[in-house]
Design a protein around this motif. Structure first.
Motif, PDB file in Angstrom:
ATOM      1  N   THR A 287     -21.547   6.265 -20.571  1.00  0.00           N
ATOM      2  CA  THR A 287     -21.719   6.504 -19.138  1.00  0.00           C
ATOM      3  C   THR A 287     -22.806   5.599 -18.596  1.00  0.00           C
ATOM      4  N   SER A 288     -22.638   5.228 -17.327  1.00  0.00           N
ATOM      5  CA  SER A 288     -23.626   4.356 -16.693  1.00  0.00           C
ATOM      6  C   SER A 288     -23.398   4.344 -15.188  1.00  0.00           C
ATOM      7  N   ARG A 289     -24.465   4.074 -14.459  1.00  0.00           N
ATOM      8  CA  ARG A 289     -24.312   3.710 -13.058  1.00  0.00           C
ATOM      9  C   ARG A 289     -23.758   2.283 -13.001  1.00  0.00           C
ATOM     10  N   PRO A 290     -23.142   1.902 -11.889  1.00  0.00           N
ATOM     11  CA  PRO A 290     -22.552   0.549 -11.822  1.00  0.00           C
ATOM     12  C   PRO A 290     -23.538  -0.562 -12.154  1.00  0.00           C
ATOM     13  N   GLY A 291     -24.787  -0.422 -11.678  1.00  0.00           N
ATOM     14  CA  GLY A 291     -25.763  -1.478 -11.932  1.00  0.00           C
ATOM     15  C   GLY A 291     -26.122  -1.636 -13.387  1.00  0.00           C
ATOM     16  N   GLY A 292     -25.928  -0.591 -14.203  1.00  0.00           N
ATOM     17  CA  GLY A 292     -26.296  -0.673 -15.599  1.00  0.00           C
ATOM     18  C   GLY A 292     -25.239  -1.308 -16.477  1.00  0.00           C
ATOM     19  N   ILE A 293     -24.002  -1.354 -16.012  1.00  0.00           N
ATOM     20  CA  ILE A 293     -22.909  -1.859 -16.845  1.00  0.00           C
ATOM     21  C   ILE A 293     -22.324  -3.155 -16.310  1.00  0.00           C
ATOM     22  N   GLU A 294     -22.559  -3.437 -15.034  1.00  0.00           N
ATOM     23  CA  GLU A 294     -21.908  -4.587 -14.391  1.00  0.00           C
ATOM     24  C   GLU A 294     -22.207  -5.896 -15.113  1.00  0.00           C
ATOM     25  N   LYS A 295     -23.460  -6.093 -15.534  1.00  0.00           N
ATOM     26  CA  LYS A 295     -23.841  -7.348 -16.196  1.00  0.00           C
ATOM     27  C   LYS A 295     -23.867  -7.216 -17.723  1.00  0.00           C
ATOM     28  N   ASN A 296     -23.521  -6.043 -18.221  1.00  0.00           N
ATOM     29  CA  ASN A 296     -23.602  -5.810 -19.667  1.00  0.00           C
ATOM     30  C   ASN A 296     -22.341  -5.111 -20.146  1.00  0.00           C
ATOM     31  N   GLN A 297     -21.207  -5.717 -19.900  1.00  0.00           N
ATOM     32  CA  GLN A 297     -19.940  -5.066 -20.206  1.00  0.00           C
ATOM     33  C   GLN A 297     -19.611  -5.183 -21.693  1.00  0.00           C
ATOM     34  N   SER A 298     -19.058  -4.089 -22.200  1.00  0.00           N
ATOM     35  CA  SER A 298     -18.677  -4.031 -23.609  1.00  0.00           C
ATOM     36  C   SER A 298     -17.405  -4.839 -23.853  1.00  0.00           C
ATOM     37  N   GLN A 299     -17.332  -5.429 -25.032  1.00  0.00           N
ATOM     38  CA  GLN A 299     -16.138  -6.186 -25.424  1.00  0.00           C
ATOM     39  C   GLN A 299     -15.139  -5.314 -26.184  1.00  0.00           C
ATOM     40  N   GLN A 300     -15.548  -4.102 -26.557  1.00  0.00           N
ATOM     41  CA  GLN A 300     -14.698  -3.227 -27.356  1.00  0.00           C
ATOM     42  C   GLN A 300     -14.074  -2.089 -26.539  1.00  0.00           C
ATOM     43  N   ILE A 301     -14.512  -1.952 -25.301  1.00  0.00           N
ATOM     44  CA  ILE A 301     -14.031  -0.847 -24.470  1.00  0.00           C
ATOM     45  C   ILE A 301     -12.587  -1.090 -24.055  1.00  0.00           C
ATOM     46  N   GLN A 302     -11.792  -0.017 -24.089  1.00  0.00           N
ATOM     47  CA  GLN A 302     -10.378  -0.134 -23.722  1.00  0.00           C
ATOM     48  C   GLN A 302     -10.139   0.067 -22.234  1.00  0.00           C
ATOM     49  N   THR A 303     -10.956   0.885 -21.576  1.00  0.00           N
ATOM     50  CA  THR A 303     -10.765   1.108 -20.141  1.00  0.00           C
ATOM     51  C   THR A 303     -12.073   1.561 -19.505  1.00  0.00           C
ATOM     52  N   ASN A 304     -12.226   1.245 -18.220  1.00  0.00           N
ATOM     53  CA  ASN A 304     -13.344   1.715 -17.407  1.00  0.00           C
ATOM     54  C   ASN A 304     -12.799   2.697 -16.370  1.00  0.00           C
ATOM     55  N   VAL A 305     -13.469   3.818 -16.216  1.00  0.00           N
ATOM     56  CA  VAL A 305     -13.064   4.789 -15.205  1.00  0.00           C
ATOM     57  C   VAL A 305     -14.265   5.127 -14.335  1.00  0.00           C
ATOM     58  N   GLU A 306     -13.990   5.478 -13.084  1.00  0.00           N
ATOM     59  CA  GLU A 306     -15.051   5.835 -12.145  1.00  0.00           C
ATOM     60  C   GLU A 306     -14.918   7.312 -11.781  1.00  0.00           C
ATOM     61  N   VAL A 307     -16.047   8.013 -11.745  1.00  0.00           N
ATOM     62  CA  VAL A 307     -16.059   9.395 -11.287  1.00  0.00           C
ATOM     63  C   VAL A 307     -15.918   9.390  -9.770  1.00  0.00           C
ATOM     64  N   LEU A 308     -14.922  10.100  -9.265  1.00  0.00           N
ATOM     65  CA  LEU A 308     -14.647  10.120  -7.838  1.00  0.00           C
ATOM     66  C   LEU A 308     -15.498  11.173  -7.131  1.00  0.00           C
ATOM     67  N   PRO A 309     -15.767  10.987  -5.852  1.00  0.00           N
ATOM     68  CA  PRO A 309     -16.510  12.013  -5.104  1.00  0.00           C
ATOM     69  C   PRO A 309     -15.746  13.331  -5.079  1.00  0.00           C
ATOM     70  N   PHE A 310     -16.475  14.418  -4.895  1.00  0.00           N
ATOM     71  CA  PHE A 310     -15.853  15.726  -4.737  1.00  0.00           C
ATOM     72  C   PHE A 310     -14.934  15.716  -3.523  1.00  0.00           C
ATOM     73  N   SER A 311     -13.727  16.206  -3.700  1.00  0.00           N
ATOM     74  CA  SER A 311     -12.840  16.413  -2.562  1.00  0.00           C
ATOM     75  C   SER A 311     -13.240  17.710  -1.856  1.00  0.00           C
ATOM     76  N   LEU A 312     -12.616  17.982  -0.714  1.00  0.00           N
ATOM     77  CA  LEU A 312     -12.907  19.230  -0.010  1.00  0.00           C
ATOM     78  C   LEU A 312     -12.563  20.440  -0.881  1.00  0.00           C
ATOM     79  N   THR A 313     -11.471  20.332  -1.616  1.00  0.00           N
ATOM     80  CA  THR A 313     -11.080  21.437  -2.491  1.00  0.00           C
ATOM     81  C   THR A 313     -12.122  21.663  -3.577  1.00  0.00           C
ATOM     82  N   GLN A 314     -12.596  20.579  -4.194  1.00  0.00           N
ATOM     83  CA  GLN A 314     -13.624  20.713  -5.234  1.00  0.00           C
ATOM     84  C   GLN A 314     -14.917  21.285  -4.660  1.00  0.00           C
TER      85      GLN A 314
END
Length: 872
Positions: A287-314
């Motif tokens: 896990t990381s904030r965007p600024g922590g991973i943007e310039k230091n991306q892993s070469q072994q990672i299969q996918t990047n996902v972003e946590v979305l904001p809470f919807s009204l239902t959430q």
């Protein structure tokens, strides 16, 4: 010898029946009982493989999951180290982490009682948002596969994942939820995940080990993590778990490694562990904030996902759970007794009021998409039973939490304390407000913060490294373009500028800047926040001195007076008297400004019904609708209600009362007029319209126009079950009029019409009756020059002409026919003709009642606003 080892030896030598026999003999010493139970266990163990084989043929996934659960549960009960570690994890992550928020709480809140499943979306690190306040998400095109999923869906497809999220988005909480789920069979089954050993590794604690030794391995770090449970690990036990791919490695907070060069070393170490054959079969989550991973991306990672904001239902689900568990704890009631109606009703009422307050504020509703900010607002509301109207107190708490209190609570030491960091940022915010800019170059930023930074920490240099570290650690001030920065939300810029003006006596300079263009809204929130922090008298006096006073300026004065920390009584009285006197007199100088203020403030009172869609609270008032009437009159259009006795001015003393008796077409056009009026003042941000069917709950109270796909119809709540207004009769439904007419005069009229050539006579009689009624209505109105009556008379005359032309063929055909009394087709056609004209007569009669005050007007206007998409 450990009891687990004894059990394993018995199982290996005599199987489950032998184990059962031995245990019963030791406990009960009954040979017959031991024999019977051993026999039963032998039958059961013989049937289990058969059942598993059948289940495997029918549903291989079920069989595999069932066997895995048995293995995991057996390991749980027989391995002391596993049990100890499991309990350690459950105890550690049992409660949600509220440390560092800066708000007192007297309850420990269990994670399972308030956790809301986060939605995630596949996203490149460079595209993820770093701001703490979520921006409204643009709708994506339709696709056969949902664009958002849960973490469990991702784990079924990928083993090496990076989770990116803004500060406070719930990344760490998500990892702790995974850890607890892995040790909870029921939750694991719901997630449809096999049992894995969770190893939670916060980078803030273990980065020093990684950076301190080139030979550091994942096994060494994992051993340190598990050793915290208080038990020494047996030789090779953890290595065996790692080699067999039985672990899920959760590496939390890459951004918390503060230096870029250190983060690069850490991510290279992670890549090396993931590629090592001893560990490669395990799951890895970073896990990381965007600024922590943007310039230091892993070469072994299969996918990047972003946590979305809470919807009204959430947001709603979280609030319901939060207030329920807090009320149960406040009442000292165990969870098992939550069915007690009194506590449930208290919690439900708190939830509803809290969400109304949040969604009634544009800033708060945007903050609510961030779980951390939503939690902070819920804590404030539960403590005070209200959200601060001036917002300054809450913004101050948020800034303090983001600028360091959360980090300090996690044991991290930042170079600046929260109050020092705020001291450094305040002059930058003030400078940006004075320059009228939302973005600032890195060079300008460094020049501004150079002196305040030296005052709080002489060892720190105002350079690019400091800015980047500051961005990564706070999320309050973010880089939006190369070497260009902005605040995460304009509200934080305005709050810090207001604090700077308060602490440095800069209000005169701010008001001087405001007076250069007082009709613009650039300074409004800063002045409101200053009023909440300090004496609002100079701000209100400055507004009242603007000649002629405009709507935005009068609105600002009223808002500052409402939330002022203090204000001179004479100034407050002068402002209120002025506003009330002006708005009640349509001829008064400044009336339009006062009415526009009323409309502006009204349109800010909203409650969310869906993402990007909000309902305006309360009906439109006479004064607000009068603005629409005045503008439409300039084009020769008449939109005033039917029952107004004067030409086009609201009744005296009714300026702030809801307006009723509005036609559906006028209500529809009013929404478009509001949209254009707001766009002229503030730009194209929202579209205003009548509610649709899915915009309002079924328990709405009131009577207002709603728009469906093909018509505009009247919504009347249970308080008005049998409305018979003019427009429901004439333009919505003729059923009431038809029933009434056919029950009375239509029977005799139909009988006489069956005579030879009766159809022509009947048609002429009905037409003459309508024309006579129209003249009668006009005469009774008492004003032949009434624009409304003249316009309506012309409308009816044109309508009658169209109907005569449309029905002339049918009338002539019926008139020429000679038929018997038994001709059913003729009778039915004539009956339809009678119904048509009876409806017309009933509609005109209803209109006559309306303009004579006999029919109470009930049709009001309720508006909905929806955010305009960028593509519009």
């Amino acid at each position: 010898m450990e009891i687990g080892d004894v059990i394993l030896k018995l199982l290996s030598n005599f199987g489950i029946p032998g184990l059962v026999f031995t245990i019963v003999m030791l406990v009960n010493q009954s040979v017959w009982l031991a024999f019977v139970l051993a026999l039963v266990s032998w039958v059961v163990t013989a049937l289990i493989p058969m059942v598993l084989n059948v289940a495997g043929l029918l549903n291989p996934e079920f069989s595999k999951q069932w066997a895995e659960n048995i293995r995991a549960d057996f390991q749980q009960w027989t391995n002391r180290y596993y049990r100890k570690y499991r309990q350690h994890v459950l105890d550690r992550f049992h409660n949600i982490d509220l440390s560092g928020i800066g708000l007192s709480t007297f309850h420990n809140i269990e994670q399972e009682n308030v956790f809301v499943e986060l939605q995630i979306d596949r996203q490149a690190p460079t595209d993820a948002e770093g701001s703490i306040v979520p921006k409204p998400r643009r709708e994506k095109g339709s696709t056969t596969t949902p664009s958002t999923q849960t973490i469990w869906w991702v784990l079924k497809s990928f083993q090496r994942i990076v989770i990116i999220g803004r500060p406070g988005s719930g990344k760490t909480t998500l990892l702790t939820h995974i850890a607890v789920t892995m040790f909870t069979p029921k939750s694991r089954n719901i997630a449809k995940m096999r049992s894995l050993l969770p190893i939670f590794i916060p980078f803030r604690e273990y980065a020093i080990d990684i950076l301190g030794s080139q030979d550091c391995t994942l096994l060494q770090i994992a051993e340190k993590v598990i050793a915290k449970c208080g038990e020494a690990l047996p030789p090779q036990w953890l290595l065996r778990q790692l080699r067999n791919g039985k672990c899920i490695i959760m590496l939390d907070g890459l951004d918390e490694v503060q230096r870029d060069e250190d983060r690069l070393v850490v991510i290279q170490w992670v890549d090396a562990q993931m590629s090592d054959v001893k560990y490669s079969r395990n799951y890895f989550i970073i896990t990381s904030r965007p600024g922590g991973i943007e310039k230091n991306q892993s070469q072994q990672i299969q996918t990047n996902v972003e946590v979305l904001p809470f919807s009204l239902t959430q947001q709603t689900v979280f609030a319901e759970r939060w207030f329920l568990i807090n009320e149960l704890k406040r009442e000292n009631l165990p969870r098992a007794k939550q069915d007690q109606k009194r506590v449930q009703l208290q919690a439900a009422e708190l939830t509803e009021n809290f969400l109304n307050d949040v969604r009634g504020s544009e800033a708060f509703s945007e903050f609510a998409g961030n779980p951390l900010l939503l939690t902070m607002m819920a804590m404030v509301y539960h403590r005070d039973r209200t959200l601060p109207e001036n917002r300054a107190e809450l913004y101050g708490k948020i800034c303090q939490a983001l600028l360091g209190e959360r980090w300090a609570a996690r044991g991290l030491k930042l170079p600046l304390k929260p109050d020092q960091a705020q001291f450094v940022l305040q002059p930058a915010a003030y400078h940006m407000m004075m320059q009228g800019q939302l973005k600032i170059s890195a060079d300008d930023m460094l020049a501004i913060i150079h002196e305040p930074l030296k005052k709080v920490n002489a060892d720190l240099a105002a350079d690019r490294d400091f800015l980047q570290a500051f961005e990564t650690t706070t999320g309050l001030f973010v880089e939006v373009n190369p070497a260009e920065y902005e605040f995460a939300h304009k509200t934080f810029q305005e709050f810090l500028a207001a604090k700077y003006a308060q602490e440095n006596g800069k209000i005169d300079a701010v008001l001087a800047a405001f007076c250069t263009e007082p009709t613009k809204v650039w300074w409004d929130e800063t002045l409101r926040l200053y009023s909440a922090l300090e004496d609002a008298t100079p701000i209100v006096e400055t507004c009242l001195a603007v000649k002629p006073i405009s709507s935005p300026v009068l609105a600002l004065a009223l808002q500052c007076e409402q939330i002022a920390k203090r204000i001179e009584a004479s100034v407050r009285s002068r402002l209120r008297d002025l506003t009330e006197r002006i708005i009640q007199d349509h001829r008064a100088l400044g009336w339009r400004a006062a009415a526009e203020v009323s409309l502006l403030l009204h349109l800010k009172k909203v409650t969310s019904v869906r993402d990007n869609t909000q309902m305006i609270k309360g009906m439109i008032t006479h004064a607000e609708y009068q603005l629409f009437i005045d503008d439409m009159l300039t084009n020769g259009e008449h939109v005033q209600p039917d029952h107004w006795r004067s030409q086009h001015i609201f009744p005296t003393g009714q300026a702030n009362e809801p307006i009723f008796g509005v036609s559906p077409n006028a209500a529809y056009v009013f929404g478009r007029w509001v949209t254009n009026w707001m766009e002229r003042q503030f730009g194209k941000e929202y579209r205003y319209r009548l509610p649709h069917r899915d915009d309002y709950p079924t328990n709405m109270i009131g009577c207002f126009w709603v728009q469906d796909a093909t018509e505009i119809r009247l919504y009347a709540d249970r308080l008005i079950p049998s409305s018979r207004s003019l427009w429901t009769l004439v333009q919505a439904s003729y059923s009431c009029a038809r029933d009434r007419a056919l029950a009375s005069a239509s029977a005799s009229a139909l009988a006489s019409a069956l005579a030879r050539d009766g159809a022509s006579a009947l048609a002429l009689a009905l037409l003459n009756g309508i024309l006579l009624l129209l003249v009668t209505i006009a005469n009774r109105a008492g004003d032949e020059e009434n624009e409304q009556m003249l316009a309506f008379r012309k409308f009816v005359a044109d309508w009658i002409t169209q109907q005569r032309q449309a029905d002339q063929g049918a009338i002539n055909s019926l008139a020429k026919r000679r038929v018997s009394d038994q001709d059913s087709e003729y009778i039915e056609q004539l009956r339809q003709l009678v119904r048509l004209w009876d409806d017309s007569l009933a509609g005109l009669a209803a209109f006559e009642q309306r303009i004579n005050g006999q029919d109470k007007p009930i049709e009001g206007i309720l508006l909905v606003r929806e955010r305009v998409k960028e593509a519009d």
